[in-house]
Design an enzyme around this catalytic site. Sequence first.
Site, PDB file in Angstrom:
ATOM      1  CG  HIS A 158     -12.235   3.486   7.957  1.00 34.69           C
ATOM      2  ND1 HIS A 158     -10.956   3.926   8.113  1.00 34.69           N
ATOM      3  CD2 HIS A 158     -12.408   3.382   6.613  1.00 34.69           C
ATOM      4  CE1 HIS A 158     -10.371   4.062   6.943  1.00 34.69           C
ATOM      5  NE2 HIS A 158     -11.241   3.740   6.004  1.00 34.69           N
ATOM      6  CG  HIS A 192      -6.005   9.308   4.115  1.00 33.82           C
ATOM      7  ND1 HIS A 192      -5.263   8.724   3.126  1.00 33.82           N
ATOM      8  CD2 HIS A 192      -6.662   8.292   4.735  1.00 33.82           C
ATOM      9  CE1 HIS A 192      -5.467   7.409   3.128  1.00 33.82           C
ATOM     10  NE2 HIS A 192      -6.318   7.135   4.096  1.00 33.82           N
ATOM     11  CG  HIS A 204     -12.426   6.946   4.839  1.00 35.02           C
ATOM     12  ND1 HIS A 204     -11.959   6.016   3.934  1.00 35.02           N
ATOM     13  CD2 HIS A 204     -13.262   7.763   4.118  1.00 35.02           C
ATOM     14  CE1 HIS A 204     -12.497   6.250   2.734  1.00 35.02           C
ATOM     15  NE2 HIS A 204     -13.285   7.305   2.821  1.00 35.02           N
ATOM     16  CG  ASN A 260     -12.640   2.455   2.322  1.00 37.83           C
ATOM     17  OD1 ASN A 260     -12.101   2.899   3.343  1.00 37.83           O
ATOM     18  ND2 ASN A 260     -12.380   2.944   1.125  1.00 37.83           N
ATOM     19  CG  HIS A 261      -8.889   0.815   0.561  1.00 39.64           C
ATOM     20  ND1 HIS A 261      -9.577   0.825  -0.631  1.00 39.64           N
ATOM     21  CD2 HIS A 261      -8.597   2.116   0.834  1.00 39.64           C
ATOM     22  CE1 HIS A 261      -9.685   2.068  -1.066  1.00 39.64           C
ATOM     23  NE2 HIS A 261      -9.102   2.873  -0.186  1.00 39.64           N
ATOM     24  CG  ASN A 296      -4.992   3.736   3.164  1.00 45.30           C
ATOM     25  OD1 ASN A 296      -5.463   4.208   4.198  1.00 45.30           O
ATOM     26  ND2 ASN A 296      -5.668   3.649   2.041  1.00 45.30           N
ATOM     27  CG  ASP A 326      -6.578   5.818   7.469  1.00 45.98           C
ATOM     28  OD1 ASP A 326      -6.953   6.056   8.642  1.00 45.98           O
ATOM     29  OD2 ASP A 326      -7.365   5.558   6.548  1.00 45.98           O
TER      30      ASP A 326
HETATM   31 FE   LIG Z   1      -7.388   5.284   4.483  1.00 46.75          FE
HETATM   32 FE   LIG Z   2     -10.670   4.284   4.037  1.00 45.58          FE
END
Ligand SMILES: [Fe+2]
Ligand SMILES: [Fe+2]
Length: 266
Positions: A157, A184, A182, A75-76, A48, A16
């Site tokens: 993810h 991190h 995801h 998810n983002h 991100n 990410d």
């Molecule tokens: Fe992330």
């Molecule tokens: Fe995520």
Amino acid sequence: MLQVWRRLTTILFIGDVVARPGRRVVRDLLPGLRDELGLDFVVANGENAAGGIGITPKEADELFRAGVDVITLGNHTYRHREVWPYLDTQPNILRPANFLPTQPGRGTTVVERDGASLGVVNLSGNLFMQAGSPALVTIDEALREVAEADLVLVDMHAEATSEKVALGWHLDGRVTAVVGTHTHVPTADARVLPGGTAYITDVGMTGARGGVIGVRREQSIAVMRSHMPQRYDAADEDPWLNAVVIRAHGRRADAIEQILRPGSAP
Ligand SMILES: [Fe+2]
Ligand SMILES: [Fe+2]
């Protein structure tokens, strides 16, 4: 005796990419890594990339210009409205394949370089995440879409380690690599499974290590101590690259190795 010659293919997968410090690390380190590791393909999770949450066409184009072949998300994905149509028109940026069919974008792609092709699949976990269908069911259909590719990489993810481990075993021997994203935080379990699939539960984050998974640490600590909302900004202290390099002959992986390197100062 007939010998089938299979070329060595090398893939870098970047965890990410968080905000400007993460994008800068990619820009600064990727050219050198391309030479050092002999990279054929580069895939990066970009969920991100814009200020720490989501991505817009601007950051996606920046990553492509830096040498990324395929961007995966999570998810983002839909945080920034301006990326919605871009997800439908740019074939090499993926959102999880198990999102609803009505949501913008696609979950698979195939890219080619020097006569070799790489299929990439993006999936979302189901525990603590909103995905339209179970990852371990949707994957069968997604793999049919990339069936012709020489190599296949899956970015799972997910929050739960169990879902990622399960997917790795489910796909062992069928794909080149299953990489988790995801959380991190990089995990210490990178290995090639017995059937020839490279696996890691989480690649980690390409962003500022001086924060709390990408957020300025004093802001994150204040929220945890006060239970009150507060603004979150992306951390910029001590940016690092968290990635894995996968080497494969044909679809079968020979090796997976973590690439954890400090970036330049912000
Ligand atoms: Fe992330
Ligand atoms: Fe995520």
